[in-house]
Design an enzyme around this catalytic site. Structure first.
Site, short mmCIF file in Angstrom:
data_model
loop_
_atom_site.label_atom_id
_atom_site.label_comp_id
_atom_site.label_asym_id
_atom_site.label_seq_id
_atom_site.Cartn_x
_atom_site.Cartn_y
_atom_site.Cartn_z
N GLU A 1 0.77 -1.02 0.27
CA GLU A 1 0.06 -0.04 0.03
C GLU A 1 0.91 1.26 0.12
O GLU A 1 0.70 2.17 -0.66
CB GLU A 1 -1.00 -0.08 1.16
CG GLU A 1 -1.94 -1.23 1.07
CD GLU A 1 -2.75 -1.08 2.34
OE1 GLU A 1 -3.89 -0.93 2.38
OE2 GLU A 1 -2.17 -1.32 3.52
N TYR B 1 -16.94 25.53 -1.19
CA TYR B 1 -16.99 24.17 -1.38
C TYR B 1 -15.44 23.82 -1.84
O TYR B 1 -14.72 22.94 -1.36
CB TYR B 1 -17.86 23.46 -2.12
CG TYR B 1 -19.20 23.83 -1.88
CD1 TYR B 1 -19.69 24.24 -0.62
CD2 TYR B 1 -20.25 24.14 -2.84
CE1 TYR B 1 -20.97 24.12 -0.31
CE2 TYR B 1 -21.57 24.29 -2.57
CZ TYR B 1 -21.98 24.32 -1.36
OH TYR B 1 -23.16 24.73 -0.92
N GLU C 1 -8.68 5.77 10.41
CA GLU C 1 -9.02 6.37 11.44
C GLU C 1 -8.34 7.78 11.53
O GLU C 1 -8.61 8.63 12.07
CB GLU C 1 -9.18 5.60 12.70
CG GLU C 1 -10.04 4.59 12.69
CD GLU C 1 -9.65 3.36 12.11
OE1 GLU C 1 -10.68 2.24 12.37
OE2 GLU C 1 -8.79 3.29 11.37
N LYS D 1 -12.06 3.01 1.25
CA LYS D 1 -11.04 2.50 0.44
C LYS D 1 -11.63 1.22 -0.14
O LYS D 1 -11.78 0.20 0.52
CB LYS D 1 -10.35 1.78 1.90
CG LYS D 1 -8.77 1.43 1.34
CD LYS D 1 -7.78 1.04 2.57
CE LYS D 1 -6.57 0.87 2.31
NZ LYS D 1 -5.82 0.56 3.37
#
Length: 126
Positions: free
Chosen positions: A27, A59, A79, A105
């Site tokens: 990853e 935005y 997290e 994910k």
């Protein structure tokens, strides 16, 4: 004062990013796609009445803050990435009283036929 997670909100969904967050070495090396959904609690009375962007939150500015926080540093856990984004939002936008963030994910390295791994944090300004 209103209860957290109620009232006016700005909602942004499916903000896409490419990142290198995760526990596994692959990853960190290859990276993958992530998607963020946000709800930001803020009083939208002034922009609703005045129709003036200067009285609200852009935005585009929110996206820029989220992107910078997401890319700021590589983290192992979703997290931690989400908490980093929340802290950046609170730091940049004084009028935001709470944030709900979902970090998804879709290509998590686990045996899924379909779906995605995701976390959701609910945070109010301290």
């Amino acid at each position: 004062m209103a209860e957290p997670y109620t009232g006016d909100r700005i909602i942004l969904k499916d903000l896409g990013f490419y990142g290198y967050h995760g526990v596994f070495a692959e990853e960190a090396k290859l990276g993958q796609r992530f998607f963020i959904d946000l709800e930001l609690g803020t009083d939208l009375t002034a922009p609703a009445v005045t129709d003036d962007l200067a009285t609200g939150i852009s935005y585009a500015d929110i996206y820029d803050v989220v992107k910078a926080a997401f890319e700021d540093q590589r983290m192992k856990l979703l997290e931690a990435v989400a908490q980093n984004v929340v802290e950046a939002i609170f730091q940049r936008f004084d009028g935001v009283t709470w944030v709900v963030i979902r970090l998804r994910k879709p290509e998590a390295p686990i045996a899924m036929v379909r779906g995605e791994a995701a976390i959701e944090l609910h945070r109010k300004r301290q």
